[in-house]
Scaffold this motif. Structure first.
Motif, PDB file in Angstrom:
ATOM      1  N   ARG A  22       1.007  -1.212  -0.001  1.00 29.56           N
ATOM      2  CA  ARG A  22      -0.012   0.000   0.036  1.00 29.56           C
ATOM      3  C   ARG A  22       0.723   1.293  -0.089  1.00 29.56           C
ATOM      4  O   ARG A  22       0.460   2.312  -0.443  1.00 29.56           O
ATOM      5  N   VAL A  23       1.853   1.058   0.666  1.00 28.12           N
ATOM      6  CA  VAL A  23       2.770   2.224   0.937  1.00 28.12           C
ATOM      7  C   VAL A  23       4.275   1.732   0.559  1.00 28.12           C
ATOM      8  O   VAL A  23       4.818   0.861   0.857  1.00 28.12           O
ATOM      9  N   PRO A  24       5.153   2.473  -0.285  1.00 26.80           N
ATOM     10  CA  PRO A  24       6.326   1.803  -0.656  1.00 26.80           C
ATOM     11  C   PRO A  24       7.246   2.172   0.458  1.00 26.80           C
ATOM     12  O   PRO A  24       8.348   2.692   0.229  1.00 26.80           O
ATOM     13  N   VAL A  25       7.084   1.447   1.618  1.00 26.95           N
ATOM     14  CA  VAL A  25       8.174   1.332   2.635  1.00 26.95           C
ATOM     15  C   VAL A  25       9.604   1.003   2.236  1.00 26.95           C
ATOM     16  O   VAL A  25      10.608   1.292   2.527  1.00 26.95           O
ATOM     17  N   LYS A  26       9.541  -0.287   1.488  1.00 34.83           N
ATOM     18  CA  LYS A  26      10.759  -0.844   1.117  1.00 34.83           C
ATOM     19  C   LYS A  26      11.705   0.170   0.558  1.00 34.83           C
ATOM     20  O   LYS A  26      12.685   0.053   0.745  1.00 34.83           O
ATOM     21  N   ALA A  27      10.988   0.676  -0.627  1.00 28.10           N
ATOM     22  CA  ALA A  27      11.593   1.457  -1.412  1.00 28.10           C
ATOM     23  C   ALA A  27      12.477   2.660  -0.742  1.00 28.10           C
ATOM     24  O   ALA A  27      13.371   3.165  -0.954  1.00 28.10           O
ATOM     25  N   ALA A  28      11.524   3.080   0.298  1.00 24.91           N
ATOM     26  CA  ALA A  28      12.077   4.379   1.105  1.00 24.91           C
ATOM     27  C   ALA A  28      13.166   3.740   2.013  1.00 24.91           C
ATOM     28  O   ALA A  28      14.311   4.709   2.089  1.00 24.91           O
ATOM     29  N   VAL A  29      13.278   2.840   2.840  1.00 18.57           N
ATOM     30  CA  VAL A  29      14.287   2.267   3.664  1.00 18.57           C
ATOM     31  C   VAL A  29      15.266   1.807   2.602  1.00 18.57           C
ATOM     32  O   VAL A  29      16.568   2.359   3.198  1.00 18.57           O
ATOM     33  N   GLU A  30      15.320   1.539   1.696  1.00 13.99           N
ATOM     34  CA  GLU A  30      16.230   1.152   0.653  1.00 13.99           C
ATOM     35  C   GLU A  30      17.013   2.570  -0.065  1.00 13.99           C
ATOM     36  O   GLU A  30      18.178   2.831   0.008  1.00 13.99           O
ATOM     37  N   PHE A  31      16.212   3.558  -0.135  1.00 13.22           N
ATOM     38  CA  PHE A  31      16.607   4.719  -0.526  1.00 13.22           C
ATOM     39  C   PHE A  31      17.676   5.342   0.705  1.00 13.22           C
ATOM     40  O   PHE A  31      18.634   5.928   0.287  1.00 13.22           O
ATOM     41  N   ALA A  32      17.114   5.229   1.818  1.00 13.62           N
ATOM     42  CA  ALA A  32      17.821   5.914   3.015  1.00 13.62           C
ATOM     43  C   ALA A  32      19.075   4.966   3.116  1.00 13.62           C
ATOM     44  O   ALA A  32      20.188   5.578   3.572  1.00 13.62           O
ATOM     45  N   GLY A  33      19.123   3.650   3.161  1.00 16.31           N
ATOM     46  CA  GLY A  33      20.086   2.981   2.964  1.00 16.31           C
ATOM     47  C   GLY A  33      21.375   3.293   2.051  1.00 16.31           C
ATOM     48  O   GLY A  33      22.650   3.304   2.431  1.00 16.31           O
ATOM     49  N   HIS A  34      20.765   3.830   0.542  1.00 10.98           N
ATOM     50  CA  HIS A  34      21.973   4.046  -0.088  1.00 10.98           C
ATOM     51  C   HIS A  34      22.615   5.361  -0.135  1.00 10.98           C
ATOM     52  O   HIS A  34      23.560   5.762  -0.641  1.00 10.98           O
ATOM     53  N   LYS A  35      21.740   6.238   0.593  1.00 12.23           N
ATOM     54  CA  LYS A  35      22.164   7.740   0.661  1.00 12.23           C
ATOM     55  C   LYS A  35      23.510   7.768   1.829  1.00 12.23           C
ATOM     56  O   LYS A  35      23.560   6.984   2.654  1.00 12.23           O
ATOM     57  N   GLU A  36      24.379   8.393   1.086  1.00 12.12           N
ATOM     58  CA  GLU A  36      25.596   8.523   1.891  1.00 12.12           C
ATOM     59  C   GLU A  36      26.111   9.967   2.279  1.00 12.12           C
ATOM     60  O   GLU A  36      25.650  10.949   1.422  1.00 12.12           O
ATOM     61  N   VAL A  37      26.702  10.170   3.451  1.00 11.93           N
ATOM     62  CA  VAL A  37      27.149  11.309   3.909  1.00 11.93           C
ATOM     63  C   VAL A  37      28.481  11.386   4.036  1.00 11.93           C
ATOM     64  O   VAL A  37      29.124  10.592   4.318  1.00 11.93           O
ATOM     65  N   PRO A  38      29.141  12.417   3.287  1.00 11.68           N
ATOM     66  CA  PRO A  38      30.690  12.501   3.168  1.00 11.68           C
ATOM     67  C   PRO A  38      31.228  12.659   4.564  1.00 11.68           C
ATOM     68  O   PRO A  38      30.363  13.482   5.421  1.00 11.68           O
ATOM     69  N   VAL A  39      32.323  12.269   4.696  1.00 12.09           N
ATOM     70  CA  VAL A  39      33.033  12.371   6.061  1.00 12.09           C
ATOM     71  C   VAL A  39      34.471  13.154   5.802  1.00 12.09           C
ATOM     72  O   VAL A  39      35.159  12.411   5.004  1.00 12.09           O
ATOM     73  N   HIS A  40      34.455  14.235   6.337  1.00  7.78           N
ATOM     74  CA  HIS A  40      35.760  15.002   6.188  1.00  7.78           C
ATOM     75  C   HIS A  40      35.866  15.820   7.479  1.00  7.78           C
ATOM     76  O   HIS A  40      35.026  15.899   8.138  1.00  7.78           O
ATOM     77  N   LYS A  41      36.789  16.874   7.259  1.00  9.66           N
ATOM     78  CA  LYS A  41      37.195  17.668   8.509  1.00  9.66           C
ATOM     79  C   LYS A  41      35.997  18.943   8.560  1.00  9.66           C
ATOM     80  O   LYS A  41      35.748  19.623   9.807  1.00  9.66           O
TER      81      LYS A  41
END
Lengths: 365, 173
Positions: A22-41
């Protein structure tokens, strides 16, 4: 979806599957899982947006609570805020959180704004993220201004008077605008209705809408990396997963900030000035909240006449241009490919920040 | 799509070597349709704005209010109780006013709204000036003239009449 037999029934899985149809939860979780945050100073600045969002939440929650006891009338407002501060159980806490929260929210927004500015996160394709963020700062300032009037103490009255009269000095539409905002020629009940309605209905809706856009754009475009990091070879750049790695740290930062905030709120409960007497002279040493001090100081510095123009008009144009430039300069530098403009944007930002700090500190003296 | 576009481009350049538009080509007739569509949308938008905006704006527009609700009032104190150097901020109808018994022994009375940004001014006895605390505007207490700071104009005067028994009456100038 196959009907599970009793033997292989996994409740969580079943609920998730049911929901996902009914609601694309799996797609949302997968999207969040792919998202990356750069790590630097410079990664620390990435937390500012989240902290700002936390304070937006605090403002909405405490504001909602305050409305159960606040009386939005010209005669009754002061007494109701006094009652919230002195009689209502934990009223002082909620009010203190709301008033301090407004100040901290705007401070965090400024830090977030300047950090994204200097990291040049406004560059293509993130121009709308920058502009929507700037819009959010603007809305937060109007929130501050309208909220300021509501307790109807001395500073509320004169700050509103001056603020509306400043609007009244705008070219062409000024007098109509001031009359419209005030709801008449003097500040009174009509003004209060307008400010209250703006503060509790119109501005929250506008802020939620614009914040929705801002957050969606960040999700779609990912988190910007400063130029110095972009230049590094791919192997030297580090990333972490937004979910769950960054979120974990984000929650920790929220918690730490919240604890610090509650210390401030409880150790220094937000006070209430003397009740306004419209006949009395504006009290000596009256000043607006710190985030309007730079404009306040600028208004003081402009003389009555500059050539053929009223000083206050020149001051208005000056203040308007300076703040408006925050929308223009980043757009000029949006490609980042013209070294002169890129350098100019950095220098301009530094001058802006120093000038703003200077006027703010001077105004507070 | 690409081939179609390419071929029409070739047609256009063949038909019109100057690079202008061929009004009969299918591309232009599409543009004309888009133009009219756009105009209808714009017109409709303006119409909706007018029809929706007029009642909403009129609903919100403030009622005409009188600036001064009184033209004359008796001051709360008798001249006997209001010695030289004394001053008083009070409401004259809906406007804040300031009465000063100035050093020349004269009564000066003004609309106390600062000509800069509308804060209420007051008399500072030690400096013998009228002062606005908001942005530091200063006025002459005898004439109301703006003498320092940002105010662009003098204070608006009111009139104080004193009867034989010392009753002070404030009137609009």
């Amino acid at each position: 979806m196959s009907i599970p037999t009793l033997k292989n029934l996994n409740i969580v899985q079943t609920v998730v599957d049911w929901l996902d149809e009914r609601v694309p939860v799996k797609a949302a979780v997968e999207f969040a899982g792919h998202k990356e945050v750069p790590v630097h100073k410079h990664s620390i600045w990435y937390y500012m947006g989240g902290i700002a969002a936390l304070f937006m939440g605090i403002q909405f929650a405490t504001g909602f609570l305050l409305m159960f006891h606040y009386v939005p009338t010209f005669e009754g407002a002061y007494a109701s805020v006094q009652a919230i501060n002195m009689q209502v159980p934990f009223g002082w806490l909620i009010r203190s959180m709301h008033s301090w929260g407004a100040n901290v929210f705007i401070l965090v927004l400024f830090i977030h704004m300047f950090s994204t500015y200097f990291m040049k996160a406004y560059r293509a394709p993130r121009e709308f993220t920058w502009l929507s963020g700037l819009g959010l700062v603007g809305i937060a300032m109007v929130f501050g201004f309208t909220g300021y009037m509501l307790p109807m103490d001395e500073i509320a009255y004169f700050a509103t008077k001056v603020g509306v009269d400043v609007a009244g000095e705008s070219p062409f539409i000024g007098p109509y605008l001031a009359e419209f905002v005030r709801g008449g020629s003097e500040i009174g009940q009509v003004t209060m209705n307008r400010f209250f309605t703006l503060h509790v209905i119109a501005l929250p809706l506008a802020m939620m809408g614009l914040f929705g856009l801002h957050a969606t754009l960040i999700q779609l475009q990912g988190i910007s990396e400063p130029e110095s990091i972009q230049k590094l070879p791919k192997a030297e750049r580090k990333y972490e997963k937004f979910f769950p790695d960054f979120i974990k740290k984000d929650v920790f930062v929220w918690f730490a900030v919240f604890v610090g905030f509650m210390l401030l709120v409880t150790m220094r409960p937000f006070g209430l000035g003397p009740q306004v007497d419209p006949a009395a002279m504006a009290p000596i040493g009256i000043k607006p909240e710190w985030y309007f001090l730079s404009q306040f100081q600028a208004l003081k510095l402009f003389p009555a006449k500059i050539l053929f123009f009223d000083g206050v008009h020149v001051a208005m144009v000056f203040i308007g241009t300076v703040f408006g430039s925050l929308a223009v300069v980043p757009i000029l530098d949006s490609t980042g490919k013209i070294p002169f403009i890129s350098k100019f944007a950095t220098v301009y930002g530094v001058i802006f920040l120093i000038g703003w700090l200077f006027l703010t500190i001077w105004g507070s003296l | 799509m690409t081939t179609e576009q390419d071929s029409s481009k070739t047609n256009e350049s063949q038909n019109n070597p100057q690079g202008g538009y061929d009004l009969d080509s299918p591309e232009v007739s599409f543009s004309r349709r888009a133009f009219f569509g756009g105009m209808i949308a714009l017109g409709g938008g303006l119409w909706a704005l007018l029809v929706g905006g007029t009642p909403i704006l009129s609903f919100l527009w403030p009622k005409k209010s009188e600036v001064v609700t009184v033209t004359e009032m008796t001051f709360e104190k008798n001249l006997k109780d209001f010695p030289v150097g004394e001053s008083k901020n009070f409401m004259f109808g809906s406007i804040p006013a300031l009465l000063i018994h100035d050093t020349n022994g004269k009564l000066s009375v003004f609309n106390a709204k600062c000509s800069h940004l509308g804060c209420t001014v007051g008399y500072q006895k030690d400096k013998d000036v009228i002062y606005c605390a908001c942005h530091g505007g200063t006025y002459d207490p005898n004439t109301g003239k703006n003498i320092a700071g940002p105010p662009p104009a003098p204070l608006k005067p009111l009139v104080a009449d004193v009867a034989a028994d010392g009753t002070i009456t404030i009137k609009i100038a």
